[in-house]
Design a protein around this motif. Structure first.
Motif, mmCIF file in Angstrom:
data_model
loop_
_atom_site.group_PDB
_atom_site.id
_atom_site.type_symbol
_atom_site.label_atom_id
_atom_site.label_comp_id
_atom_site.label_asym_id
_atom_site.label_seq_id
_atom_site.Cartn_x
_atom_site.Cartn_y
_atom_site.Cartn_z
ATOM 1 N N ARG A 190 4.726 3.518 6.241
ATOM 2 C CA ARG A 190 3.858 3.220 5.100
ATOM 3 C C ARG A 190 3.153 1.881 5.311
ATOM 4 N NH1 ARG A 190 1.330 4.836 2.697
ATOM 5 N NH2 ARG A 190 1.542 4.128 0.566
ATOM 6 N N ASP A 244 -2.733 0.224 0.017
ATOM 7 C CA ASP A 244 -3.065 0.793 -1.291
ATOM 8 C C ASP A 244 -2.153 0.128 -2.306
ATOM 9 O OD1 ASP A 244 -0.590 1.929 -0.861
ATOM 10 O OD2 ASP A 244 -1.380 3.926 -0.441
ATOM 11 N N LYS A 245 -2.121 0.664 -3.511
ATOM 12 C CA LYS A 245 -1.341 0.034 -4.559
ATOM 13 C C LYS A 245 0.136 0.000 -4.175
ATOM 14 C CE LYS A 245 -1.050 0.525 -9.450
ATOM 15 N NZ LYS A 245 -1.162 1.549 -10.481
ATOM 16 N N GLU A 246 0.570 1.117 -3.622
ATOM 17 C CA GLU A 246 1.993 1.255 -3.367
ATOM 18 C C GLU A 246 2.481 0.352 -2.233
ATOM 19 O OE1 GLU A 246 3.291 5.204 -2.122
ATOM 20 O OE2 GLU A 246 4.869 4.070 -1.134
ATOM 21 N N ASN A 247 1.801 0.391 -1.093
ATOM 22 C CA ASN A 247 2.344 -0.381 0.024
ATOM 23 C C ASN A 247 1.917 -1.851 -0.003
ATOM 24 O OD1 ASN A 247 -0.253 -0.301 1.002
ATOM 25 N ND2 ASN A 247 0.229 0.831 2.872
ATOM 26 N N SER A 278 2.677 -3.397 -3.058
ATOM 27 C CA SER A 278 3.372 -3.801 -4.293
ATOM 28 C C SER A 278 4.390 -4.894 -3.966
ATOM 29 C CB SER A 278 4.065 -2.592 -4.919
ATOM 30 O OG SER A 278 5.128 -2.183 -4.068
ATOM 31 N N PHE A 292 7.417 -3.486 -2.382
ATOM 32 C CA PHE A 292 7.253 -3.109 -0.978
ATOM 33 C C PHE A 292 7.423 -4.333 -0.079
ATOM 34 C CE2 PHE A 292 5.220 -1.766 2.893
ATOM 35 C CZ PHE A 292 5.537 -0.417 2.987
ATOM 36 N N LEU A 308 12.218 1.673 -3.584
ATOM 37 C CA LEU A 308 10.947 2.334 -3.199
ATOM 38 C C LEU A 308 11.182 3.825 -3.028
ATOM 39 C CD1 LEU A 308 9.847 -0.147 -0.416
ATOM 40 C CD2 LEU A 308 8.921 -0.033 -2.728
ATOM 41 N N ASP A 309 10.166 4.569 -3.246
ATOM 42 C CA ASP A 309 10.278 6.002 -2.994
ATOM 43 C C ASP A 309 9.863 6.270 -1.554
ATOM 44 O OD1 ASP A 309 10.400 8.691 -2.982
ATOM 45 O OD2 ASP A 309 8.558 8.989 -4.155
ATOM 46 N N LYS A 330 6.873 11.427 2.622
ATOM 47 C CA LYS A 330 5.692 11.439 1.758
ATOM 48 C C LYS A 330 4.616 12.399 2.236
ATOM 49 C CE LYS A 330 5.129 8.214 -1.405
ATOM 50 N NZ LYS A 330 4.949 8.387 -2.809
#
Lengths: 245, 184, 768
Positions: free
Chosen positions: B15, B21-24, B26, B29, C20-21, C25
């Motif tokens: 990732r 992006d927003k998730e990686n 955060s 993260f 984290l998830d 994915k």
């Protein structure tokens, strides 16, 4: 015995390099190696007038290929088959001249990658593919794999002006035979290097003059190849052995 | 330690090497990246980077860079001497995936995109496919990842991506050694 | 894995990971079918799936088949069904694989984050990119009016987006460098003489069946268009005689019976002297001229003063040679190919006239509509498309930068030089937004320094590109276009000697987030709120076009992707009627006269090199297309850089050796990147030559950057063609710089008094 051969008509050639790239594409030849090339000569004054011409080159599949004499791999018996089913047994090294087609080939399984044949070729037609984990010699095969599928060599198929004529020189009905016997072709040889190349050039006198002057080999390169190093041969044999295990 | 955290770390890297992006990007993260780096014993000094900053850094490192100082994250650029996308490296990666009946579902990236390959390692860890894992690492991923890693180092990239590459390198070598130890 | 202790994770690391998830994915899905074992596959391209399509490595667009194995394009060959090229493609066509899989290609929409030209980017989403472009289109239009928008385009990929600019109401919606830097003057001359564009994208000249051919500055063989080269070679092989007029001993000159190494800029003098000679000597086709041409008497009178003796010192050619050449052509009339040329933007003033003179020569020989001569297109029937773009009523600008400057420009668009000037100066009206598609304008239009200056004045500039060219570096938004191997385009018909219909279709799926030009244009129109593009996708409109030809995409593909038709190129001269106003071939053109331009060509000398300089001319490398292919690994490997051809005697006197690396300095003081010198007897002493497109200034083109020198960056001085506004490219001069020291080149063939010398500007603008 047949001899596959190529005639390159310099009157038709415009130096577009399609042949060189079609070969690269067909056989995934990595840059900067090449099996097939186009070099330029001129414009330059010759005794026959100003010339600007090309040297489209490839392995000459010579009558007396010196590359095969320097191969250090022990000869092994191999069975050759002709198109019409004839068989012939011959002891050959890792590189050899096919008795039925006259094509000079490399047995990749047996090649030890010593590079002797690469050094020996006066035309620079061979390369050692160091991109491989286990480097092997490589060069033009006249596209024997394609010939088996009744397809012409990749360079002949793509030649935009029809400058490359391919066929069997021993067949008196073939176009190559007709051209070689009537057009007074140039074989790229010299006093020093005269090993019977089977790529023939036809065209204007001035162009043939310039190609010969610029590109005919003079160095008997095979004579400078060091005697096959025993150590190298043994090393390669061990490597082959380990791989087999 | 169970196998889940290991595959999770691999997926964390996968990732991390994907476009920001927003998730990686955060807080959580980055926290995980730092904690894992500590556990791997890799010193770092990466504060939580800004998403836009990482986007520019990622683009210039892994997508297009005008001075040619970039490190394409695709195996085929490094394997086989063709320097091309979709060449031998991709073919190798693809045939490994096919051995276990998988095919990547990327949106246009070739099958040998680094995050995909790391995700595949995670899959092999999860499924305990040791033999395949060893071959995949030895015959493929560890053949090119070090070149990619060296190229990155030579560029002197954004410290965050250098950290991810250092961590991935350490991790892959540890797994490689572990699998060798276990299978011999 | 049993021994997990090889990696000790801290509790906090475990907790952080757990937060984290990181379950799978979705990088993977189960493969639909296990692929066949690669080891049993046939070698090379054998055993591939062949997908018919159309090449676009250059704009001749040969039919091809993409040979696909395991989702990967392994090789490209010509479409064996094609009557034009068969299974053959040129070096570039063979190298399309490398464009498709070039790691440098633009992969996602990019937004500029640094200065223009600096090349700092961040990837953005398609939504963001398209919204940004749409927003800026309206912003510029609302603030400055529709003409503040300009579009530079080239190729099939660019045609869809053109409709957006057209719909927005700008007069600057088609500004093809392909026209204003290339075929424009020739196209106009032939259109007015013969009523159709005998040369433009295509050259309707029957070299295959010619008994003699005349090439003026046309270097077929270095300029590779497969079927064109084939017909040229077939003609020669059938015994056609060849006359080549070129200051350089080109590949074509090397095959010629007569080569005339003419002084650059004097071709029209030679042509007018020849026209006069064949009229005076009665060598022309009287019957044909009387019946099929108009304006002969005016022509005869007008050219009377141009004798071979007059032309000899001007052209620097012996009278005997000129005579021998034209007699060789005349002897073989009417089956003679007077090649109309292609790239014709040479000297600005006089370019249209030069091609008009060529057109007249062909008519005087009756070499029109007959075997070996100029011929007529064979249109191939297909359905018409209606994209339904509703053009907002265009307000005519108070002062048009097209027709108000050049009476015959607007047929083709706005001259690129005028757009750049208007953008730089804001006069006669401001231009504040550029869209660029399929063309690297910085390596294409004279005086790239002005182009870059103009770009700095823009509010917004965007492009659709495949590779990070100079133009992409200067853009605010870069849209990743699909290569020709990844997309559909409109149905493609070929109306030359071997007519056919075929279609470009994707050979493989687009890489990354590259999208087809149609998709991009349609999405952009939607976001800009324009009513445009009635079709949902390409297949929809392709089917409609094919319906008109009695085909479907399926039936076409069952036929190998191509249908060939019978050509209808020749006409009975007794019944010949061309598409001009009076149905006759115009030897004197009234339309030109109405605009106070010369109805009959006259010789306008172009200034000779200043002392110490030679004229810079350029041409093609056979393995490259413009500046588009220099980053292609295979092509780069064949010919990585250009060299400067310099006359052997000049080189000797100036102390320059063959293979030596030098820098060039032009008359305005601009210096090139290092380039190697090729010392040869095959070029005139007053001329230097290099192949175009090298010396890229974009570092992002990792292979092409700084390889050789760019002719374009030496072209800072240009004149516009007064007929249609094309800009000249051969009006620049260079000398050599060695170790920082400029060397003046000796003058071995000084110009006669009829040719003025170029006067250098007082303030040389060139930098260091």
């Amino acid at each position: 015995m047949s001899q596959l051969a190529m005639v390159i008509d310099l009157n038709r050639c415009v130096g577009c390099h399609a042949c060189a790239i079609a070969c690269r594409a067909e056989w995934a030849v990595p840059v900067p190696y090449r099996r097939n090339w186009v070099k330029r000569a001129g414009p330059e004054k010759t005794p026959k007038g100003m010339s600007f011409t090309f040297y489209p080159g490839l392995c000459n599949h010579c009558d007396h290929p010196m590359c095969i004499t320097v191969c250090p791999v022990d000869p092994e018996e191999r069975t050759f088959k002709s198109k019409d089913g004839k068989m012939k047994k011959m002891a050959v090294r890792a590189t050899f001249k096919d008795p039925f087609t006259g094509v000079v080939l490399i047995d990749k399984e047996r090649c030890i990658g010593c590079g002797n044949c690469v050094e020996a070729c006066p035309y620079g037609a061979r390369y050692l593919n160091e991109e491989l984990d286990d480097p092997k010699a490589d060069k033009c095969t006249f596209c024997v794999e394609r010939l088996e599928h009744n397809l012409e060599p990749a360079c002949v198929r793509t030649c935009i002006s029809g400058a490359r004529i391919f066929g069997d020189l021993s067949d008196k009905n073939s176009e190559v035979y007709r051209l070689v016997s009537t057009k007074n072709p140039l074989r790229l040889t010299s006093k020093e290097v005269n090993i019977g190349p089977n790529v023939y050039y036809i065209g204007k006198e001035k162009d043939l003059f310039l190609v010969k002057k610029t590109f005919a080999p003079h160095e008997r390169k095979w004579e400078n190849v060091k005697a096959p190093s025993r150590r190298r041969v043994i090393q390669a044999a061990i490597k082959g052995l380990t791989k087999a295990i | 330690m169970n196998r889940q955290p290991l595959s999770h770390i691999l997926r964390l890297m996968a990732r991390g090497f994907s476009y920001p992006d927003k998730e990686n990007t955060s807080k959580a993260f980055f926290l995980a990246v730092r904690q894992v780096a500590d556990s791997l014993g890799i010193a770092h000094d990466v504060s939580a980077p800004d998403q836009d900053e990482l986007k520019e850094a990622y683009t210039l490192l892994f997508i297009n860079e005008p001075s040619g100082r970039w490190a394409p994250p695709f195996s085929s650029v490094y394997i086989g001497g063709h320097g091309l996308l979709m060449a031998e490296g991709r073919e190798q990666a693809k045939s490994f995936y096919e051995e276990v009946g998988l095919s990547p579902a990327t949106s246009g990236e070739p099958e040998d995109y680094l995050p995909v390959e790391l995700d595949f390692v995670a899959h092999l860890v999860d499924t305990e496919s040791k033999g395949l894992l060893l071959r995949f690492l030895k015959e493929h991923l560890l053949k090119w990842f070090p070149c990619f890693h060296r190229r990155l180092k030579a560029i002197g990239p954004h410290p965050y991506y250098m950290l991810l590459a250092d961590m991935t390198s350490r991790l892959l070598n540890l797994i490689h050694q572990e699998v060798i130890d276990e299978t011999t | 894995m049993k021994r997990r202790n090889f990696l000790k994770l801290s509790a906090s690391a475990c907790a952080a990971l757990a937060a984290l998830d990181l379950s799978n994915k979705g990088f993977f899905k189960a493969a639909s079918a296990k692929a066949s074992n690669g080891k049993n596959a046939l070698p090379g391209s054998l055993g591939s799936k062949d997908v018919p399509s159309v090449c676009e490595m250059c704009f001749w667009r040969c039919p091809i088949v993409g040979k696909v194995k395991d989702g990967r394009l392994v090789k490209i060959e010509g479409n064996p069904k094609s009557p034009a090229n068969g299974p053959r493609v040129c070096a570039r066509g063979n190298s399309g694989v490398q464009l498709l899989y070039d790691p440098d290609r633009i992969k996602y929409p990019l937004k500029r984050t640094g200065q223009r030209g600096e090349g700092k980017w961040a990837r953005i989403s398609w939504d963001e990119a398209l919204d940004e472009v749409a927003h800026n289109l309206h912003k510029a239009k609302n603030k400055y009016g529709p003409h503040a928008l300009a579009y530079f385009d080239h190729g099939a990929s660019a045609e869809f987006m053109r409709d957006i600019f057209k719909t927005l109401g700008t007069e600057n919606y088609t500004n093809e460098p392909a026209f204003f830097q290339c075929v424009g003057p020739a196209a106009l001359a032939y259109l007015k003489t013969y009523g159709y564009i005998t040369t433009g994208t295509r050259q309707y000249v029957d070299m295959k069946n010619a008994k003699a051919m005349l090439l003026i500055g046309t270097h077929i063989g270095e300029n590779i268009h497969v079927s064109h080269v084939r017909e040229f070679i077939q003609g020669l092989n059938n015994g056609a005689k060849l006359v080549v007029v070129d200051p350089r001993f080109s590949v074509a000159a090397a095959k010629a019976d007569i080569h005339l190494p003419i002084r650059p800029g004097t071709d029209t003098a030679l042509l007018l002297a020849w026209i006069n000679f064949i009229i005076t000597e009665g060598l022309y086709d009287k019957e044909f001229v009387e019946r099929n041409c108009s304006g002969f008497d005016e022509l005869k009178k007008s050219v009377k003063k141009y004798t071979l003796n007059w032309a000899s010192p001007i052209c620097d050619l012996p009278v005997e040679d000129m005579k021998r050449a034209i007699l060789l052509i005349a002897k073989n009339r009417p089956h003679v190919s007077i090649h109309p040329g292609r790239h014709s933007t040479w000297y600005g003033k006089g370019d249209t006239s030069r091609h008009q003179a060529l057109a007249i020569l062909a008519a005087l020989f009756g070499a029109v509509g007959v075997k070996g001569g100029l011929y007529f297109p064979t249109p191939v029937k297909k359905g018409n498309l209606a994209f339904g773009c509703v053009k907002e009523e265009p307000e005519t600008p108070d002062e048009s930068i097209s027709e108000d400057y050049y009476p015959f420009a607007s047929t083709f668009g706005s001259p690129t030089s005028r757009i750049i000037e208007a953008t730089r100066t804001g006069k006669p009206y401001p231009i504040r937004l550029w869209g660029i598609n399929g063309v690297n304008i910085i390596q294409t239009i004279p005086n790239p320094y002005h182009t870059m200056e103009a770009i700095k004045k823009l509010d917004f500039i965007f492009c659709e590109e495949i590779l990070p060219t100079e133009t992409a570096l200067w853009s605010d938004i870069v849209l990743p276009g699909a290569t020709y191997l990844e997309r559909y385009d409109t149905v493609y018909t070929f109306d030359l000697l071997t007519p056919y219909l075929t279609v470009r279709q994707p050979v493989v799926k687009p890489m990354f987030e590259a999208r087809s030009s149609f998709w991009i244009a349609r999405e952009l129109a939607k976001r800009a709120g324009l009513k445009c593009f009635n079709y949902n996708d390409e297949v929809e409109f392709i089917e409609e076009e094919l319906k008109g030809a009695g085909l479907t995409l399926k039936s076409l593909n069952e036929k190998g992707g191509l249908v060939a038709y019978k050509a209808n190129p020749y006409r009975d001269p007794k019944k010949l009627k061309v598409a001009t106003e009076d149905g006759k071939i115009g030897l004197a053109i009234g339309d030109f006269e109405d605009e106070d331009l010369d109805p009959i060509p006259r010789f306008i000398p172009t200034p000779a090199p200043p002392k110490g300089y030679v004229r810079l001319v350029y041409g093609r490398s056979p393995v490259h297309t413009f500046s588009r292919t220099m980053n292609n690994k295979w092509l780069h490997n064949e010919i990585p850089e250009n060299c400067l051809w310099l006359n052997d005697k000049v080189a000797q006197k100036a102390g320059i050796k063959d293979g030596e690396e030098v820098v060039l300095e032009n008359q305005d003081g601009y210096r090139s990147w290092p380039i190697k010198v090729k010392v040869t007897a095959g070029i005139r002493p007053d001329t230097a030559y290099m192949a175009h497109g090298f010396g890229s200034r974009s570092k992002a083109l990792t292979k092409a950057y700084k390889q050789g020198a760019s002719d374009q960056f030496m072209i800072t001085e240009y004149e516009d063609d007064p007929f249609m506004g094309a800009s000249s490219h051969r009006t620049n001069f260079i000398r050599i710089v060695k170790a920082g020291q400029a060397i003046n080149l000796p003058e071995l063939c000084p110009p006669p008094k009829e040719i003025p010398r170029f006067v250098a500007k007082k303030n040389r603008t060139g930098g260091k």
